[in-house]
Design a protein around this motif. Structure first.
Motif, PDB file in Angstrom:
ATOM      1  N   GLU A  21       0.810  -1.214   0.000  1.00 57.24           N
ATOM      2  CA  GLU A  21       0.000   0.000   0.000  1.00 57.24           C
ATOM      3  C   GLU A  21       0.848   1.270   0.000  1.00 57.24           C
ATOM      4  OE1 GLU A  21      -3.956  -0.291   1.922  1.00 57.24           O
ATOM      5  OE2 GLU A  21      -3.082  -2.050   2.918  1.00 57.24           O
ATOM      6  N   TYR A  22       2.170   1.106   0.022  1.00 55.80           N
ATOM      7  CA  TYR A  22       3.055   2.271  -0.079  1.00 55.80           C
ATOM      8  C   TYR A  22       3.669   2.372  -1.476  1.00 55.80           C
ATOM      9  CZ  TYR A  22       2.636   2.407   4.993  1.00 55.80           C
ATOM     10  OH  TYR A  22       2.130   2.468   6.267  1.00 55.80           O
ATOM     11  N   CYS A  23       4.311   1.318  -1.959  1.00 53.59           N
ATOM     12  CA  CYS A  23       4.999   1.391  -3.257  1.00 53.59           C
ATOM     13  C   CYS A  23       4.172   0.837  -4.409  1.00 53.59           C
ATOM     14  CB  CYS A  23       6.358   0.714  -3.197  1.00 53.59           C
ATOM     15  SG  CYS A  23       6.299  -1.094  -3.104  1.00 53.59           S
ATOM     16  N   ARG A  24       3.054   0.151  -4.108  1.00 52.32           N
ATOM     17  CA  ARG A  24       2.125  -0.380  -5.105  1.00 52.32           C
ATOM     18  C   ARG A  24       2.698  -1.486  -5.991  1.00 52.32           C
ATOM     19  NH1 ARG A  24      -2.319   3.418  -5.472  1.00 52.32           N
ATOM     20  NH2 ARG A  24      -3.356   1.871  -6.735  1.00 52.32           N
ATOM     21  N   ALA A 101       9.779   5.951 -14.444  1.00 49.09           N
ATOM     22  CA  ALA A 101       9.338   5.078 -13.341  1.00 49.09           C
ATOM     23  C   ALA A 101       9.569   5.735 -11.978  1.00 49.09           C
ATOM     24  CB  ALA A 101       9.985   3.702 -13.392  1.00 49.09           C
ATOM     25  N   TYR A 102       9.846   7.032 -11.993  1.00 53.20           N
ATOM     26  CA  TYR A 102      10.046   7.804 -10.767  1.00 53.20           C
ATOM     27  C   TYR A 102       8.682   8.103 -10.143  1.00 53.20           C
ATOM     28  CZ  TYR A 102      11.863  11.706  -7.920  1.00 53.20           C
ATOM     29  OH  TYR A 102      12.203  12.553  -6.894  1.00 53.20           O
ATOM     30  N   LEU A 103       8.587   7.979  -8.821  1.00 55.05           N
ATOM     31  CA  LEU A 103       7.358   8.359  -8.125  1.00 55.05           C
ATOM     32  C   LEU A 103       7.487   9.804  -7.688  1.00 55.05           C
ATOM     33  CD1 LEU A 103       6.138   5.462  -5.800  1.00 55.05           C
ATOM     34  CD2 LEU A 103       5.234   6.209  -8.005  1.00 55.05           C
ATOM     35  N   GLN A 104       6.689  10.664  -8.315  1.00 54.76           N
ATOM     36  CA  GLN A 104       6.720  12.086  -8.007  1.00 54.76           C
ATOM     37  C   GLN A 104       5.758  12.362  -6.861  1.00 54.76           C
ATOM     38  OE1 GLN A 104       8.634  14.595  -9.514  1.00 54.76           O
ATOM     39  NE2 GLN A 104       7.826  15.770  -7.801  1.00 54.76           N
ATOM     40  N   HIS A 124      13.946   0.190  -6.325  1.00 54.74           N
ATOM     41  CA  HIS A 124      12.542   0.444  -6.663  1.00 54.74           C
ATOM     42  C   HIS A 124      12.390   0.843  -8.130  1.00 54.74           C
ATOM     43  CE1 HIS A 124       9.983  -0.054  -3.186  1.00 54.74           C
ATOM     44  NE2 HIS A 124      10.845   0.566  -2.414  1.00 54.74           N
ATOM     45  N   ILE A 125      13.264   1.728  -8.609  1.00 54.00           N
ATOM     46  CA  ILE A 125      13.148   2.225  -9.992  1.00 54.00           C
ATOM     47  C   ILE A 125      13.350   1.072 -10.990  1.00 54.00           C
ATOM     48  CG2 ILE A 125      14.237   3.695 -11.740  1.00 54.00           C
ATOM     49  CD1 ILE A 125      12.690   5.398  -9.829  1.00 54.00           C
ATOM     50  N   LEU A 131       8.462  -4.004 -14.223  1.00 53.07           N
ATOM     51  CA  LEU A 131       7.042  -4.336 -14.039  1.00 53.07           C
ATOM     52  C   LEU A 131       6.155  -3.512 -14.975  1.00 53.07           C
ATOM     53  CD1 LEU A 131       6.990  -4.690 -10.153  1.00 53.07           C
ATOM     54  CD2 LEU A 131       6.761  -6.531 -11.840  1.00 53.07           C
ATOM     55  N   MET A 132       6.538  -2.265 -15.226  1.00 54.45           N
ATOM     56  CA  MET A 132       5.767  -1.430 -16.161  1.00 54.45           C
ATOM     57  C   MET A 132       5.840  -2.000 -17.571  1.00 54.45           C
ATOM     58  SD  MET A 132       6.776   2.332 -14.629  1.00 54.45           S
ATOM     59  CE  MET A 132       6.237   3.250 -16.065  1.00 54.45           C
ATOM     60  N   GLN A 133       7.026  -2.478 -17.959  1.00 54.59           N
ATOM     61  CA  GLN A 133       7.181  -3.070 -19.293  1.00 54.59           C
ATOM     62  C   GLN A 133       6.318  -4.319 -19.440  1.00 54.59           C
ATOM     63  OE1 GLN A 133      11.414  -3.688 -19.583  1.00 54.59           O
ATOM     64  NE2 GLN A 133      11.836  -1.536 -20.040  1.00 54.59           N
ATOM     65  N   LEU A 134       6.106  -5.005 -18.326  1.00 49.71           N
ATOM     66  CA  LEU A 134       5.291  -6.217 -18.346  1.00 49.71           C
ATOM     67  C   LEU A 134       3.811  -5.922 -18.104  1.00 49.71           C
ATOM     68  CD1 LEU A 134       7.710  -8.468 -16.245  1.00 49.71           C
ATOM     69  CD2 LEU A 134       7.307  -8.569 -18.720  1.00 49.71           C
ATOM     70  N   GLY A 135       3.480  -4.640 -17.892  1.00 48.36           N
ATOM     71  CA  GLY A 135       2.088  -4.261 -17.624  1.00 48.36           C
ATOM     72  C   GLY A 135       1.625  -4.656 -16.238  1.00 48.36           C
ATOM     73  N   LEU A 136       2.566  -4.798 -15.317  1.00 48.43           N
ATOM     74  CA  LEU A 136       2.224  -5.248 -13.965  1.00 48.43           C
ATOM     75  C   LEU A 136       2.343  -4.146 -12.911  1.00 48.43           C
ATOM     76  CD1 LEU A 136       4.054  -8.693 -14.097  1.00 48.43           C
ATOM     77  CD2 LEU A 136       1.609  -8.268 -14.317  1.00 48.43           C
TER      78      LEU A 136
END
Ligand code: ZN
Length: 143
Positions: A21-24, A101-104, A124-125, A131-136
Motif C-alpha cells: 500500500e506504499y509502493c504499489r 518510473a520515478y514516483l513524483q 525500486h526504480i 514491471l511497467m514493461q510487463l504491464g504489472l
C-alpha cells in the motif's frame, strides 16, 4: 507486539489486493513475503484493528519501521506525517512518471514518504521499470 490473527491478516491482504500500500508493487511480483504494517505503530499508541493496518512489502516496512513521520526537507522543513493508506488516497499523494518510473510526490506527506521509505531508490526504480514493461505496475488496489 500484538498477535495478528489469520483472519485479520487475510482481510488486510484482500483489501489491498495483495499490493504493497506504499509502493504499489504486488506480492506476486516479489519473492520476499509481505508483512502486515501498523500504520501508526503500537509504540505510538496504534491499535491492531483493520483501520490501522496495511499490507506492506519488506522494503517499505523495513524503511518505515515504527516511524509515523519525517522532516519535509524539500518543502517546509517541518515534521510531517507519512502517507496514511487508511485515511488518504494514494493517487492524491503520488504520481508515477511513466517515462522514468520515478514516483513524483504531490504533497508534503507524499514527499516525506518517498524520502523515508526510499521509494525512488535504484532497487525500486529498476523493479518498477521492469514491471511497467510487463504491464504489472502499478498494482491495482483500491485507493
Ligand atoms: Zn512497498
Amino acid at each position: 507486539m500484538t498477535y495478528i490473527t489469520a483472519a485479520l491478516r487475510r482481510e488486510v491482504i484482500e483489501r489491498a489486493n495483495n499490493c504493497c500500500e506504499y509502493c504499489r508493487v504486488s506480492q506476486h511480483d516479489r519473492v520476499m513475503p509481505y508483512e502486515v504494517d501498523h500504520v501508526i505503530a503500537e509504540k505510538h499508541g496504534g491499535v491492531t484493528t483493520t483501520d490501522n493496518l496495511c499490507w506492506s512489502c519488506y522494503l517499505c516496512n523495513g524503511y518505515k519501521g515504527s516511524d509515523i513521520g519525517s522532516v519535509d526537507w524539500d518543502g517546509s522543513g517541518k515534521l510531517t506525517p507519512l502517507f496514511n493508506p487508511r485515511q488518504q488516497q494514494w493517487p492524491e499523494h503520488f504520481m508515477l512518471d511513466t517515462t522514468t518510473a520515478y514516483l513524483q510526490p504531490i504533497t508534503p506527506e507524499g514527499r516525506v514518504t518517498v524520502f523515508l521509505l526510499r521509494l525512488n531508490s535504484d532497487e525500486h526504480i529498476i523493479s518498477r521499470r521492469l514491471l511497467m514493461q510487463l504491464g504489472l505496475y502499478p498494482c491495482q488496489s483500491p485507493g
